[in-house]
Write a protein that holds these residues in place. Sequence first.
Motif, PDB file in Angstrom:
ATOM      1  N   VAL A   1      -1.014   1.670 -10.100  1.00 48.60           N
ATOM      2  CA  VAL A   1      -0.840   1.812  -8.652  1.00 48.60           C
ATOM      3  C   VAL A   1      -1.680   0.775  -7.910  1.00 48.60           C
ATOM      4  CG1 VAL A   1      -1.382   3.354  -6.719  1.00 48.60           C
ATOM      5  CG2 VAL A   1      -0.134   4.231  -8.675  1.00 48.60           C
ATOM      6  N   CYS A   2      -2.929   0.593  -8.331  1.00 48.11           N
ATOM      7  CA  CYS A   2      -3.805  -0.368  -7.650  1.00 48.11           C
ATOM      8  C   CYS A   2      -3.334  -1.807  -7.835  1.00 48.11           C
ATOM      9  CB  CYS A   2      -5.240  -0.218  -8.155  1.00 48.11           C
ATOM     10  SG  CYS A   2      -6.012   1.310  -7.631  1.00 48.11           S
ATOM     11  N   LYS A   3      -2.687  -2.073  -8.931  1.00 46.91           N
ATOM     12  CA  LYS A   3      -2.259  -3.437  -9.218  1.00 46.91           C
ATOM     13  C   LYS A   3      -0.947  -3.799  -8.530  1.00 46.91           C
ATOM     14  CE  LYS A   3      -1.629  -6.566 -13.117  1.00 46.91           C
ATOM     15  NZ  LYS A   3      -1.671  -6.697 -14.583  1.00 46.91           N
ATOM     16  N   TYR A   4       0.029  -2.903  -8.537  1.00 44.19           N
ATOM     17  CA  TYR A   4       1.384  -3.259  -8.113  1.00 44.19           C
ATOM     18  C   TYR A   4       1.811  -2.721  -6.746  1.00 44.19           C
ATOM     19  CZ  TYR A   4       1.940  -4.955 -12.836  1.00 44.19           C
ATOM     20  OH  TYR A   4       1.781  -5.654 -14.011  1.00 44.19           O
ATOM     21  N   PHE A   5       1.185  -1.672  -6.246  1.00 44.43           N
ATOM     22  CA  PHE A   5       1.678  -1.071  -5.009  1.00 44.43           C
ATOM     23  C   PHE A   5       1.432  -1.903  -3.754  1.00 44.43           C
ATOM     24  CE2 PHE A   5       3.168   3.485  -5.436  1.00 44.43           C
ATOM     25  CZ  PHE A   5       3.685   3.260  -6.692  1.00 44.43           C
ATOM     26  N   PRO A   6       0.379  -2.698  -3.655  1.00 47.79           N
ATOM     27  CA  PRO A   6       0.278  -3.556  -2.460  1.00 47.79           C
ATOM     28  C   PRO A   6       1.458  -4.535  -2.360  1.00 47.79           C
ATOM     29  CG  PRO A   6      -1.868  -3.332  -3.459  1.00 47.79           C
ATOM     30  CD  PRO A   6      -0.893  -2.701  -4.401  1.00 47.79           C
ATOM     31  N   ALA A   7       1.834  -5.132  -3.478  1.00 49.50           N
ATOM     32  CA  ALA A   7       2.988  -6.039  -3.462  1.00 49.50           C
ATOM     33  C   ALA A   7       4.278  -5.271  -3.191  1.00 49.50           C
ATOM     34  CB  ALA A   7       3.090  -6.784  -4.788  1.00 49.50           C
ATOM     35  N   LEU A   8       4.387  -4.067  -3.728  1.00 53.79           N
ATOM     36  CA  LEU A   8       5.567  -3.244  -3.480  1.00 53.79           C
ATOM     37  C   LEU A   8       5.676  -2.880  -2.006  1.00 53.79           C
ATOM     38  CD1 LEU A   8       7.993  -1.682  -4.653  1.00 53.79           C
ATOM     39  CD2 LEU A   8       6.435   0.255  -4.972  1.00 53.79           C
ATOM     40  N   ALA A   9       4.546  -2.639  -1.352  1.00 54.15           N
ATOM     41  CA  ALA A   9       4.558  -2.311   0.077  1.00 54.15           C
ATOM     42  C   ALA A   9       5.076  -3.487   0.893  1.00 54.15           C
ATOM     43  CB  ALA A   9       3.150  -1.927   0.531  1.00 54.15           C
ATOM     44  N   ILE A  10       4.613  -4.671   0.590  1.00 51.91           N
ATOM     45  CA  ILE A  10       5.079  -5.866   1.311  1.00 51.91           C
ATOM     46  C   ILE A  10       6.569  -6.084   1.058  1.00 51.91           C
ATOM     47  CG2 ILE A  10       4.861  -8.383   1.447  1.00 51.91           C
ATOM     48  CD1 ILE A  10       1.848  -7.944   0.825  1.00 51.91           C
ATOM     49  N   PHE A  11       6.977  -5.952  -0.180  1.00 55.77           N
ATOM     50  CA  PHE A  11       8.390  -6.112  -0.527  1.00 55.77           C
ATOM     51  C   PHE A  11       9.259  -5.092   0.202  1.00 55.77           C
ATOM     52  CE2 PHE A  11      11.988  -4.965  -3.286  1.00 55.77           C
ATOM     53  CZ  PHE A  11      12.647  -6.192  -3.340  1.00 55.77           C
ATOM     54  N   THR A  12       8.796  -3.863   0.292  1.00 56.56           N
ATOM     55  CA  THR A  12       9.545  -2.810   0.967  1.00 56.56           C
ATOM     56  C   THR A  12       9.733  -3.128   2.449  1.00 56.56           C
ATOM     57  OG1 THR A  12       8.722  -1.167  -0.592  1.00 56.56           O
ATOM     58  CG2 THR A  12       9.571  -0.337   1.493  1.00 56.56           C
ATOM     59  N   VAL A  13       8.677  -3.560   3.105  1.00 53.36           N
ATOM     60  CA  VAL A  13       8.768  -3.895   4.532  1.00 53.36           C
ATOM     61  C   VAL A  13       9.743  -5.049   4.738  1.00 53.36           C
ATOM     62  CG1 VAL A  13       7.484  -4.816   6.503  1.00 53.36           C
ATOM     63  CG2 VAL A  13       6.492  -3.003   5.121  1.00 53.36           C
ATOM     64  N   ILE A  14       9.604  -6.093   3.944  1.00 57.08           N
ATOM     65  CA  ILE A  14      10.482  -7.263   4.099  1.00 57.08           C
ATOM     66  C   ILE A  14      11.942  -6.892   3.840  1.00 57.08           C
ATOM     67  CG2 ILE A  14      11.067  -9.511   3.092  1.00 57.08           C
ATOM     68  CD1 ILE A  14       8.016  -9.915   2.700  1.00 57.08           C
ATOM     69  N   MET A  15      12.193  -6.148   2.799  1.00 56.02           N
ATOM     70  CA  MET A  15      13.577  -5.789   2.471  1.00 56.02           C
ATOM     71  C   MET A  15      14.184  -4.858   3.524  1.00 56.02           C
ATOM     72  SD  MET A  15      14.556  -7.595   0.056  1.00 56.02           S
ATOM     73  CE  MET A  15      16.144  -6.863  -0.166  1.00 56.02           C
ATOM     74  N   GLN A  16      13.421  -3.927   4.042  1.00 57.75           N
ATOM     75  CA  GLN A  16      13.958  -3.046   5.071  1.00 57.75           C
ATOM     76  C   GLN A  16      14.303  -3.830   6.331  1.00 57.75           C
ATOM     77  OE1 GLN A  16      11.393   0.281   5.818  1.00 57.75           O
ATOM     78  NE2 GLN A  16      12.267   1.445   4.128  1.00 57.75           N
ATOM     79  N   LEU A  17      13.449  -4.761   6.706  1.00 51.41           N
ATOM     80  CA  LEU A  17      13.744  -5.576   7.887  1.00 51.41           C
ATOM     81  C   LEU A  17      14.943  -6.491   7.638  1.00 51.41           C
ATOM     82  CD1 LEU A  17      10.150  -6.507   9.091  1.00 51.41           C
ATOM     83  CD2 LEU A  17      11.696  -4.767  10.019  1.00 51.41           C
ATOM     84  N   TYR A  18      15.045  -7.035   6.447  1.00 54.52           N
ATOM     85  CA  TYR A  18      16.155  -7.916   6.104  1.00 54.52           C
ATOM     86  C   TYR A  18      17.487  -7.162   6.126  1.00 54.52           C
ATOM     87  CZ  TYR A  18      19.113 -11.035   3.346  1.00 54.52           C
ATOM     88  OH  TYR A  18      20.141 -11.824   2.905  1.00 54.52           O
TER      89      TYR A  18
END
Length: 173
Positions: A41-58
């Motif tokens: 969770v500590c390793k991958y979730f920050p990148a997943l959060a950014i990806f989620t925001v970008i994809m939802q906006l896209y």
Amino acid sequence: MKMSVIELIKLGQKYLKLWPEKPELAHYFADYKAVQASRFVCKYFPALAIFTVIMQLYIASGLVMGQGSVEAALAALPQALFYGLFLLTMPIQALVISGVKADKLLPPSLASWYRSGIEKAKQQGQTDGEQKFNRQALESISKLAVYKPRYIDLAKLLQITFYTASIQNQRDR
């Protein structure tokens, strides 16, 4: 012991770093899986959060279907930020939970196993001398002898024993 949230997060980070990455520990300690999940969770979730925001906006902007607009993306911004912030809090939650666990006292059965492990490590180090353990390892083990051991003490003991065992294996080769 009462700790602030910042102290719990720091203790959780220390606990996750100390716990050895040895798959055989999963058979003996339930904490191994929790530590592995927290590390993930500590390793991958920050990148997943950014990806989620970008994809939802896209996707919300309509660019996927060729009819994009900035207004549609701005309308989806609060929802995207909500999900992104939720995913960003997951590593913090994992570190706080790890910190709370690290500060808990070992149950009596595990505490007796811990004490016998310290004694065995001390005896092994004294009988083998410099061949098996170096002086730093013996000093570290002697510092671990506590009256009421906690989970972080167990992680330290496991880290020291696995470290010294790996040194011994390298010497034997």
